[in-house]
Structure formats: structure tokens, C-alpha cells
Design a protein around this motif. Structure first.
Motif, PDB file in Angstrom:
ATOM      1  N   ILE A  52      24.401  95.160  36.249  1.00 19.81           N
ATOM      2  CA  ILE A  52      25.007  95.219  37.575  1.00 19.81           C
ATOM      3  C   ILE A  52      24.227  94.226  38.428  1.00 19.81           C
ATOM      4  CG2 ILE A  52      25.604  96.665  39.552  1.00 19.81           C
ATOM      5  CD1 ILE A  52      26.809  97.707  36.904  1.00 19.81           C
ATOM      6  N   VAL A  53      24.900  93.194  38.936  1.00 15.82           N
ATOM      7  CA  VAL A  53      24.270  92.205  39.808  1.00 15.82           C
ATOM      8  C   VAL A  53      24.683  92.567  41.234  1.00 15.82           C
ATOM      9  CG1 VAL A  53      24.080  89.765  40.408  1.00 15.82           C
ATOM     10  CG2 VAL A  53      24.332  90.439  38.015  1.00 15.82           C
ATOM     11  N   PHE A  54      23.693  92.706  42.120  1.00  8.75           N
ATOM     12  CA  PHE A  54      23.957  93.090  43.502  1.00  8.75           C
ATOM     13  C   PHE A  54      23.085  92.263  44.433  1.00  8.75           C
ATOM     14  CE2 PHE A  54      20.680  95.782  41.785  1.00  8.75           C
ATOM     15  CZ  PHE A  54      19.720  95.822  42.780  1.00  8.75           C
ATOM     16  N   ALA A  55      23.430  92.278  45.712  1.00 10.44           N
ATOM     17  CA  ALA A  55      22.692  91.486  46.695  1.00 10.44           C
ATOM     18  C   ALA A  55      22.008  92.396  47.714  1.00 10.44           C
ATOM     19  CB  ALA A  55      23.636  90.533  47.420  1.00 10.44           C
TER      20      ALA A  55
ATOM     21  N   GLU B  23      19.960  87.908  44.974  1.00 12.15           N
ATOM     22  CA  GLU B  23      20.621  88.657  43.913  1.00 12.15           C
ATOM     23  C   GLU B  23      19.611  89.360  43.014  1.00 12.15           C
ATOM     24  OE1 GLU B  23      23.375  86.078  41.879  1.00 12.15           O
ATOM     25  OE2 GLU B  23      24.807  86.245  43.527  1.00 12.15           O
ATOM     26  N   TYR B  24      19.905  90.607  42.721  1.00 18.53           N
ATOM     27  CA  TYR B  24      19.080  91.450  41.855  1.00 18.53           C
ATOM     28  C   TYR B  24      19.980  91.987  40.751  1.00 18.53           C
ATOM     29  CZ  TYR B  24      15.845  91.417  45.789  1.00 18.53           C
ATOM     30  OH  TYR B  24      14.989  91.032  46.790  1.00 18.53           O
ATOM     31  N   GLY B  25      19.362  92.442  39.679  1.00 16.81           N
ATOM     32  CA  GLY B  25      20.115  93.035  38.588  1.00 16.81           C
ATOM     33  C   GLY B  25      19.439  94.291  38.078  1.00 16.81           C
ATOM     34  N   ILE B  26      20.256  95.203  37.602  1.00 21.94           N
ATOM     35  CA  ILE B  26      19.751  96.409  36.958  1.00 21.94           C
ATOM     36  C   ILE B  26      20.692  96.691  35.790  1.00 21.94           C
ATOM     37  CG2 ILE B  26      21.049  98.007  38.427  1.00 21.94           C
ATOM     38  CD1 ILE B  26      18.527  99.845  38.311  1.00 21.94           C
ATOM     39  N   ASN B  27      20.144  97.126  34.685  1.00 19.04           N
ATOM     40  CA  ASN B  27      20.954  97.367  33.505  1.00 19.04           C
ATOM     41  C   ASN B  27      21.865  98.558  33.747  1.00 19.04           C
ATOM     42  OD1 ASN B  27      21.522  98.383  30.609  1.00 19.04           O
ATOM     43  ND2 ASN B  27      20.737  96.304  30.377  1.00 19.04           N
ATOM     44  N   SER B  28      23.121  98.411  33.363  1.00 18.91           N
ATOM     45  CA  SER B  28      24.098  99.479  33.590  1.00 18.91           C
ATOM     46  C   SER B  28      23.753 100.750  32.810  1.00 18.91           C
ATOM     47  CB  SER B  28      25.508  99.006  33.234  1.00 18.91           C
ATOM     48  OG  SER B  28      25.597  98.710  31.862  1.00 18.91           O
TER      49      SER B  28
ATOM     50  N   VAL C   1      27.818  92.355  43.412  1.00 19.60           N
ATOM     51  CA  VAL C   1      28.293  90.991  43.189  1.00 19.60           C
ATOM     52  C   VAL C   1      29.138  90.911  41.920  1.00 19.60           C
ATOM     53  CG1 VAL C   1      27.566  88.607  42.770  1.00 19.60           C
ATOM     54  CG2 VAL C   1      26.323  90.017  44.423  1.00 19.60           C
ATOM     55  N   SER C   2      28.616  91.463  40.814  1.00 14.52           N
ATOM     56  CA  SER C   2      29.352  91.386  39.554  1.00 14.52           C
ATOM     57  C   SER C   2      28.773  92.352  38.534  1.00 14.52           C
ATOM     58  CB  SER C   2      29.299  89.965  38.978  1.00 14.52           C
ATOM     59  OG  SER C   2      27.989  89.645  38.579  1.00 14.52           O
ATOM     60  N   VAL C   3      29.488  92.490  37.449  1.00 16.87           N
ATOM     61  CA  VAL C   3      29.014  93.216  36.273  1.00 16.87           C
ATOM     62  C   VAL C   3      29.166  92.225  35.129  1.00 16.87           C
ATOM     63  CG1 VAL C   3      29.364  95.180  34.741  1.00 16.87           C
ATOM     64  CG2 VAL C   3      29.812  95.419  37.195  1.00 16.87           C
ATOM     65  N   GLU C   4      28.041  91.881  34.486  1.00 14.01           N
ATOM     66  CA  GLU C   4      28.079  90.848  33.447  1.00 14.01           C
ATOM     67  C   GLU C   4      26.908  91.007  32.484  1.00 14.01           C
ATOM     68  OE1 GLU C   4      26.377  86.896  35.226  1.00 14.01           O
ATOM     69  OE2 GLU C   4      27.545  87.889  36.782  1.00 14.01           O
ATOM     70  N   TYR C   5      27.032  90.365  31.352  1.00 14.40           N
ATOM     71  CA  TYR C   5      25.929  90.352  30.400  1.00 14.40           C
ATOM     72  C   TYR C   5      24.962  89.246  30.807  1.00 14.40           C
ATOM     73  CZ  TYR C   5      28.334  93.644  27.459  1.00 14.40           C
ATOM     74  OH  TYR C   5      28.929  94.781  26.988  1.00 14.40           O
ATOM     75  N   ILE C   6      23.692  89.567  30.799  1.00 13.25           N
ATOM     76  CA  ILE C   6      22.659  88.587  31.132  1.00 13.25           C
ATOM     77  C   ILE C   6      21.754  88.461  29.918  1.00 13.25           C
ATOM     78  CG2 ILE C   6      20.662  88.081  32.588  1.00 13.25           C
ATOM     79  CD1 ILE C   6      22.071  89.530  34.857  1.00 13.25           C
ATOM     80  N   THR C   7      21.574  87.227  29.447  1.00 14.34           N
ATOM     81  CA  THR C   7      20.754  87.011  28.257  1.00 14.34           C
ATOM     82  C   THR C   7      19.668  85.970  28.471  1.00 14.34           C
ATOM     83  OG1 THR C   7      22.361  85.398  27.439  1.00 14.34           O
ATOM     84  CG2 THR C   7      22.616  87.665  26.676  1.00 14.34           C
ATOM     85  N   ASN C   8      19.716  85.255  29.594  1.00 16.46           N
ATOM     86  CA  ASN C   8      18.746  84.180  29.844  1.00 16.46           C
ATOM     87  C   ASN C   8      17.590  84.683  30.708  1.00 16.46           C
ATOM     88  OD1 ASN C   8      20.500  82.424  28.511  1.00 16.46           O
ATOM     89  ND2 ASN C   8      21.605  81.998  30.389  1.00 16.46           N
ATOM     90  N   PHE C   9      16.564  85.205  30.073  1.00 18.90           N
ATOM     91  CA  PHE C   9      15.410  85.712  30.802  1.00 18.90           C
ATOM     92  C   PHE C   9      14.316  84.646  30.816  1.00 18.90           C
ATOM     93  CE2 PHE C   9      17.790  89.359  29.431  1.00 18.90           C
ATOM     94  CZ  PHE C   9      17.806  90.140  30.583  1.00 18.90           C
ATOM     95  N   ILE C  10      13.691  84.466  31.990  1.00 19.11           N
ATOM     96  CA  ILE C  10      12.669  83.436  32.168  1.00 19.11           C
ATOM     97  C   ILE C  10      11.295  84.085  32.047  1.00 19.11           C
ATOM     98  CG2 ILE C  10      11.755  81.685  33.738  1.00 19.11           C
ATOM     99  CD1 ILE C  10      14.558  81.733  35.089  1.00 19.11           C
ATOM    100  N   GLU C  11      10.503  83.601  31.115  1.00 18.91           N
ATOM    101  CA  GLU C  11       9.184  84.178  30.844  1.00 18.91           C
ATOM    102  C   GLU C  11       8.157  83.775  31.903  1.00 18.91           C
ATOM    103  OE1 GLU C  11       8.449  86.237  28.242  1.00 18.91           O
ATOM    104  OE2 GLU C  11      10.571  86.174  27.741  1.00 18.91           O
ATOM    105  N   GLY C  12       7.267  84.706  32.263  1.00 15.66           N
ATOM    106  CA  GLY C  12       6.079  84.394  33.058  1.00 15.66           C
ATOM    107  C   GLY C  12       6.235  84.323  34.560  1.00 15.66           C
ATOM    108  N   VAL C  13       7.440  84.247  35.097  1.00 15.85           N
ATOM    109  CA  VAL C  13       7.616  84.085  36.547  1.00 15.85           C
ATOM    110  C   VAL C  13       7.093  85.303  37.302  1.00 15.85           C
ATOM    111  CG1 VAL C  13       9.297  83.796  38.406  1.00 15.85           C
ATOM    112  CG2 VAL C  13       9.547  82.520  36.274  1.00 15.85           C
TER     113      VAL C  13
END
Length: 183
Positions: A41-44, A49-54, A132-144
Motif C-alpha cells: 500500500i503506497v500512501f502519502a 510517499e510511504y509504503g507498508i506491506n498489505s 496513492v496506489s496498491v502495487e508490488y514493490i521489488t526494487n529495494f535500495i540497500e544502506g540508505v
């Protein structure tokens, strides 16, 4: 044959159901499924924008009447009803130092929503500006997040990692639902 208690019978039924689902439908038991198997779940909140797993989201609702709690923390504006249960609220604007929902409510923005999240046996209503949306997210950025935490950001304890949205290539801050429910 040993007499089984009601709890033992229920556990046995659940194990058999899970095994049948796996064999007949190819479904993995929920506890064996990873976050990547669920959409996000992507929300503002205040334009970020933030995300939390459904997997952790029970429902997304319009906020009902809020009953204030005396001497509650600023980021906990009170309790409200959700599907027959009274749940406490968490205002992400206030938690992140961006004002608060109660003051901003005068704007009467109909996009403001409540996500009911659950970790373990605890439910909480999280107030967000908009879904904002419901979508699959697979691109995680390491170390930030580790670099931000080292810099002493107050919100870094609630942000688990950073990802990019596939279609828009825009950053999404991934929330830690366990840290949010521990407040």
C-alpha cells in the motif's frame, strides 16, 4: 487412541487445511509466504510517499468520530471505531513532526484515510493523507536507512528501508509496522 482436546483438534484441522490448499491449489500457508508475495500500500503524508506491506493492513477506511484520550502523546489523537472494535489512532503527521491531523482537519480533505494495521495481536488505526496506489514493490535500495539512522533522524526508527516504484521510479519510504505498533 489418545483423546484430543478441542485445541488439539483445531490445530490438526488447520494443518490439514493448509496441506490441502498447498497440494490442491498450490497455495503456501500464510506464515510461509514472504512480503514479496503481497502487494504494498503506497500512501502519502505531507507529499512524501510511504509504503507498508498489505500483509499488515486489515482495512482502509474513512476516519469516524475520534474520542480524545486525556494526556495521550501528541501523535495519538484518540480512539475510534473500526468494524465494531475500538482502536487507538496514530497520526503520522504528528509522529514525523509535520503538524497533525486534528489541526489539518479544518481543511476537510476527503482524501485523509485510516489504515488499520495489525502486528501480532495489536491493531492500530494509522492516519494518512491519501492512498496513492496498491502495487508490488521489488526494487529495494540497500544502506540508505542505515545512513539516515546514523545521522540521528527521529523518523528513521519507523522507516525500515527505501524502495523505488517500478512504473514511476520514485522513492518510497518503507514503514516498519512493528515499530509503529510498539508506540
Amino acid at each position: 487412541m489418545k483423546d484430543l482436546s478441542a485445541a488439539d483438534l483445531e490445530q490438526l484441522r488447520n494443518e490439514l487445511k493448509a496441506e490441502l490448499r498447498k497440494e490442491l491449489l498450490g497455495e503456501e500457508p500464510e506464515e510461509e509466504r514472504s512480503e514479496k508475495d503481497y502487494p504494498w500500500i503506497v500512501f502519502a503524508v505531507d507529499g512524501t510517499e510511504y509504503g507498508i506491506n498489505s500483509k499488515n493492513v486489515l482495512s482502509i477506511e474513512i476516519i469516524g468520530e475520534i474520542t480524545p484520550i486525556v494526556d495521550a502523546a501528541h501523535h495519538c489523537p484518540g480512539i475510534t471505531q473500526s468494524r465494531g472494535d475500538m482502536i487507538d489512532l496514530l497520526d503520522l503527521r504528528a509522529l514525523f513532526g509535520l503538524g497533525d491531523y486534528v489541526s489539518a482537519k479544518a481543511e476537510d480533505d476527503d482524501r485523509v484515510m485510516m489504515m488499520v494495521i495489525e502486528t501480532g495481536d495489536k491493531k492500530r488505526g494509522v492516519i494518512v493523507d491519501e492512498i496513492v496506489s496498491v502495487e508490488y514493490i521489488t526494487n529495494f535500495i540497500e544502506g540508505v536507512v542505515n545512513e539516515t539512522a546514523a545521522a540521528g533522524s527521529v523518523t528513521s526508527q519507523y522507516i525500515r528501508e527505501v524502495a523505488t516504484r517500478e512504473k514511476l521510479d520514485s522513492p518510497v519510504l518503507i514503514l516498519n509496522p512493528i515499530a509503529l505498533n510498539s508506540l
